[in-house]
Design a protein around this motif. Sequence first.
Motif, PDB file in Angstrom:
ATOM      1  N   PRO A   1       0.822  -1.216   0.000  1.00 55.01           N
ATOM      2  CA  PRO A   1       0.000   0.000   0.000  1.00 55.01           C
ATOM      3  C   PRO A   1       0.853   1.262   0.000  1.00 55.01           C
ATOM      4  O   PRO A   1       2.009   1.247   0.421  1.00 55.01           O
ATOM      5  CB  PRO A   1      -0.810  -0.110   1.289  1.00 55.01           C
ATOM      6  N   SER A   2       0.254   2.335  -0.461  1.00 52.71           N
ATOM      7  CA  SER A   2       0.949   3.612  -0.523  1.00 52.71           C
ATOM      8  C   SER A   2       1.376   4.050   0.876  1.00 52.71           C
ATOM      9  O   SER A   2       0.623   3.913   1.831  1.00 52.71           O
ATOM     10  CB  SER A   2       0.015   4.651  -1.146  1.00 52.71           C
ATOM     11  N   GLY A   3       2.593   4.537   0.983  1.00 51.88           N
ATOM     12  CA  GLY A   3       3.070   5.043   2.273  1.00 51.88           C
ATOM     13  C   GLY A   3       3.650   3.989   3.188  1.00 51.88           C
ATOM     14  O   GLY A   3       3.979   4.274   4.333  1.00 51.88           O
TER      15      GLY A   3
ATOM     16  N   GLY B   1       6.475   2.501   2.822  1.00 51.45           N
ATOM     17  CA  GLY B   1       7.929   2.629   2.947  1.00 51.45           C
ATOM     18  C   GLY B   1       8.722   2.001   1.824  1.00 51.45           C
ATOM     19  O   GLY B   1       9.907   1.704   1.983  1.00 51.45           O
ATOM     20  N   LYS B   2       8.121   1.847   0.648  1.00 51.53           N
ATOM     21  CA  LYS B   2       8.835   1.195  -0.458  1.00 51.53           C
ATOM     22  C   LYS B   2       9.948   2.090  -0.993  1.00 51.53           C
ATOM     23  O   LYS B   2      11.086   1.654  -1.172  1.00 51.53           O
ATOM     24  CB  LYS B   2       7.842   0.847  -1.586  1.00 51.53           C
ATOM     25  N   THR B   3       9.616   3.341  -1.263  1.00 46.26           N
ATOM     26  CA  THR B   3      10.640   4.270  -1.745  1.00 46.26           C
ATOM     27  C   THR B   3      11.756   4.392  -0.716  1.00 46.26           C
ATOM     28  O   THR B   3      12.941   4.430  -1.065  1.00 46.26           O
ATOM     29  CB  THR B   3      10.014   5.652  -2.026  1.00 46.26           C
TER      30      THR B   3
ATOM     31  N   ASP C   1      12.060   2.814  -9.107  1.00 49.02           N
ATOM     32  CA  ASP C   1      10.938   3.247  -8.274  1.00 49.02           C
ATOM     33  C   ASP C   1       9.757   3.614  -9.163  1.00 49.02           C
ATOM     34  O   ASP C   1       9.709   4.709  -9.709  1.00 49.02           O
ATOM     35  CB  ASP C   1      11.354   4.439  -7.410  1.00 49.02           C
ATOM     36  N   GLU C   2       8.827   2.689  -9.307  1.00 45.15           N
ATOM     37  CA  GLU C   2       7.638   2.885 -10.160  1.00 45.15           C
ATOM     38  C   GLU C   2       8.006   3.516 -11.491  1.00 45.15           C
ATOM     39  O   GLU C   2       7.423   4.532 -11.880  1.00 45.15           O
ATOM     40  CB  GLU C   2       6.614   3.777  -9.450  1.00 45.15           C
ATOM     41  N   PRO C   3       8.949   2.921 -12.223  1.00 43.11           N
ATOM     42  CA  PRO C   3       9.434   3.594 -13.425  1.00 43.11           C
ATOM     43  C   PRO C   3       8.364   3.745 -14.498  1.00 43.11           C
ATOM     44  O   PRO C   3       8.452   4.635 -15.328  1.00 43.11           O
ATOM     45  CB  PRO C   3      10.568   2.686 -13.900  1.00 43.11           C
TER      46      PRO C   3
HETATM   47  N1  LIG Z   1      11.403  13.027   5.217  1.00 40.03           N
HETATM   48  C1  LIG Z   1      10.331  12.457   5.820  1.00 40.03           C
HETATM   49  N2  LIG Z   1       9.871  12.931   6.995  1.00 40.03           N
HETATM   50  C2  LIG Z   1       8.812  12.365   7.606  1.00 40.03           C
HETATM   51  N3  LIG Z   1       8.141  11.318   7.121  1.00 40.03           N
HETATM   52  C3  LIG Z   1       8.555  10.796   5.955  1.00 40.03           C
HETATM   53  C4  LIG Z   1       9.671  11.326   5.231  1.00 40.03           C
HETATM   54  N4  LIG Z   1       9.840  10.615   4.098  1.00 40.03           N
HETATM   55  C5  LIG Z   1       8.871   9.682   4.111  1.00 40.03           C
HETATM   56  N5  LIG Z   1       8.103   9.761   5.217  1.00 40.03           N
HETATM   57  C6  LIG Z   1       6.997   8.893   5.573  1.00 40.03           C
HETATM   58  O1  LIG Z   1       7.417   7.565   5.375  1.00 40.03           O
HETATM   59  C7  LIG Z   1       6.370   6.808   4.844  1.00 40.03           C
HETATM   60  C8  LIG Z   1       6.884   5.982   3.689  1.00 40.03           C
HETATM   61  O2  LIG Z   1       7.244   6.811   2.617  1.00 40.03           O
HETATM   62  P1  LIG Z   1       7.646   6.193   1.212  1.00 40.03           P
HETATM   63  O3  LIG Z   1       7.884   7.304   0.283  1.00 40.03           O
HETATM   64  O4  LIG Z   1       8.740   5.222   1.421  1.00 40.03           O
HETATM   65  O5  LIG Z   1       6.307   5.421   0.821  1.00 40.03           O
HETATM   66  P2  LIG Z   1       6.008   4.515  -0.452  1.00 40.03           P
HETATM   67  O6  LIG Z   1       5.758   3.146   0.035  1.00 40.03           O
HETATM   68  O7  LIG Z   1       7.047   4.690  -1.467  1.00 40.03           O
HETATM   69  O8  LIG Z   1       4.633   5.132  -0.927  1.00 40.03           O
HETATM   70  P3  LIG Z   1       4.078   5.309  -2.418  1.00 40.03           P
HETATM   71  O9  LIG Z   1       3.643   3.966  -2.848  1.00 40.03           O
HETATM   72  O10 LIG Z   1       2.923   6.216  -2.229  1.00 40.03           O
HETATM   73  O11 LIG Z   1       5.163   5.890  -3.245  1.00 40.03           O
HETATM   74  C9  LIG Z   1       5.252   7.750   4.477  1.00 40.03           C
HETATM   75  O12 LIG Z   1       4.186   7.523   5.377  1.00 40.03           O
HETATM   76  C10 LIG Z   1       5.811   9.127   4.687  1.00 40.03           C
HETATM   77  O13 LIG Z   1       4.860   9.927   5.338  1.00 40.03           O
END
Ligand SMILES: Nc1ncnc2c1ncn2[C@@H]1O[C@H](COP(=O)(O)OP(=O)(O)OP(=O)(O)O)[C@@H](O)[C@H]1O
Lengths: 258, 276
Positions: B59-61, B63-65, B184-186
């Motif tokens: 799911p989005s958010g 922590g994958k990125t 990352d989601e290229p």
């Molecule tokens: N610099 C930061 N400061 C505070 N929280 C952060 C920071 N960077 C990311 N986060 C939090 O970490 C969590 C994961 O972020 P990340 O970008 O890894 O999600 P993701 O899995 O890649 O999501 P998506 O699929 O939407 O790209 C998010 O909930 C975000 O709010």
Amino acid sequence: MASSNFERFLKSKSAGFILPLIATILLFALWELAVIIFKIPEFNLPSPTNILKAGIEFAPQLLANSIRTLWTTLLGFFLAVIVGVILGFFIGYSKFAYLTLYPLLVAFNTIPKAAIVPLFAIWFGANAIPATLTAFLLAFFPIAVNVALGLETVEPEMKDVLQSLGASQVETFQKVGWPHTLPYIFASLKIAASFAFIGTVISESVASNAGLGYLIVQATSDFNIPLAFAALIVLAIMGVILYGFFIYLEKKVIYWAR
Amino acid sequence: MVQPTTGSATSASQTLDTSPLLEFDKVGLEYPFEGSMRRIIDEVSLSIKPGEFVSFVGPSGCGKTSILRMVSGLSPAPLGEIRYRGKPITKPLNNVGIAFQNPVMLPWRNTIDNVMLPLEIVQPYKGQFRQKKAEFVHMAQDLLATVRLQDFQKQYPWQLSGGMRQRASLCRSLIHQPEILLLDEPFGALDAFTREEMWSMLQALWMRVKCVSILITHDLREAVFLSDRVFVMGPRPSSIIYEEQISLPRPRTLEMELSDEFNHYFSNIRRHIHHN
Ligand SMILES: Nc1ncnc2c1ncn2[C@@H]1O[C@H](COP(=O)(O)OP(=O)(O)OP(=O)(O)O)[C@@H](O)[C@H]1O
Ligand SMILES: [Mg+2]
């Protein structure tokens, strides 16, 4: 049909040259007419033909003083580019420099430069140095700010790509930061060039022994208003030429920026 | 965690070196939020073998990125550690290729010069750049031909479509023969048809270099099509809740998407995403 022709003309290259030229000629014609119709005395507003006459009569003085103004401006401007780029580089790349220097720069920039010129005159005498310094002081700020802005606006993804390749700070600057900043620098150079002219003329009119600013002050105190106007017009022409030069350079150097 | 070897070309060609290239050891992540620390990633432990292609979905958010940034060393793991060849990653690795959803290219360079950028920075290419320029140009042209951009070498980025820019940035991420490819989601911003085309091209590129690849995606079909293994992450605070080994033979074709085996993998993964 006619309107589409006109639009095509607007898009053509010559339009950017012909239209301002026509506007200038019209302006001078109106000016001439106004002076004749309202019988404006010469020491209030001389007519363009009188200005031209004065320009021809005092051509040697005008030329000598223009050259003086031009080189002091260019020297001050040149210093401003060097210092501005270096300062901008530090502010853009180092958080420490940003926090320390930026407030100082902003504070300094709010000081009216005309107020510093008398001080320069006391320190350096009535010569080219105060003019050069004033030109420099007015011109370096927009350059520094724009360089810093350019460095800040590099896409974070691009920075990541370079960092993950193991690029050093210098390499990052060379490959990405500098080219990315060039359009910002050119935008600032055009502003800074006019600022440098303003700085030089302010200083020349307060403390100098030559230059167009000096000539204007001298001419007005002699009630030679046509000569003062001729000097003003020469100033405007030099400003436009310098501006045009930077536009030309910009098109050559950053042909890739749309 | 012992993985059974599969019949895929990848693991068969790597019979000598099966020790993990990347190891995640109780990797966690937290960020300050309203005065206390908010846990984003609870605990992730896994290992990736040389030449393996893995995907993370979730799911989005979740922590994958962030995981990609930790592997690249751009932001090293704050809790636990990730080891590359046994050594903890604490600063940016320099033999990594990265491509993002937004295919950033340098607007003052044409396509081929953009692709060649890493060769000007990474050793040993950097030192040989002048002497071997012709050879390097050839390498870049080869890669561009794989993604059918051979006729667009001299074009500038603004003269390319989004999909073309993404293909060029894939070539850029691979030209210096990285040991790790991070994606990352290229293809997130591309339409469905272009995306499927890109899968085949990415597979072709990857099969030439066979580096460890980590793909982040929201598209489960994409994950199945490209990966040797797919990791499913749960919602925040996340961990790996499911792992699927994909044993489809390579090169994979778009027809395989219709096969029972493909759909079996797909629905397994999907079930685990929907259960949470
Ligand atoms: N610099 C930061 N400061 C505070 N929280 C952060 C920071 N960077 C990311 N986060 C939090 O970490 C969590 C994961 O972020 P990340 O970008 O890894 O999600 P993701 O899995 O890649 O999501 P998506 O699929 O939407 O790209 C998010 O909930 C975000 O709010
Ligand atoms: Mg993400």
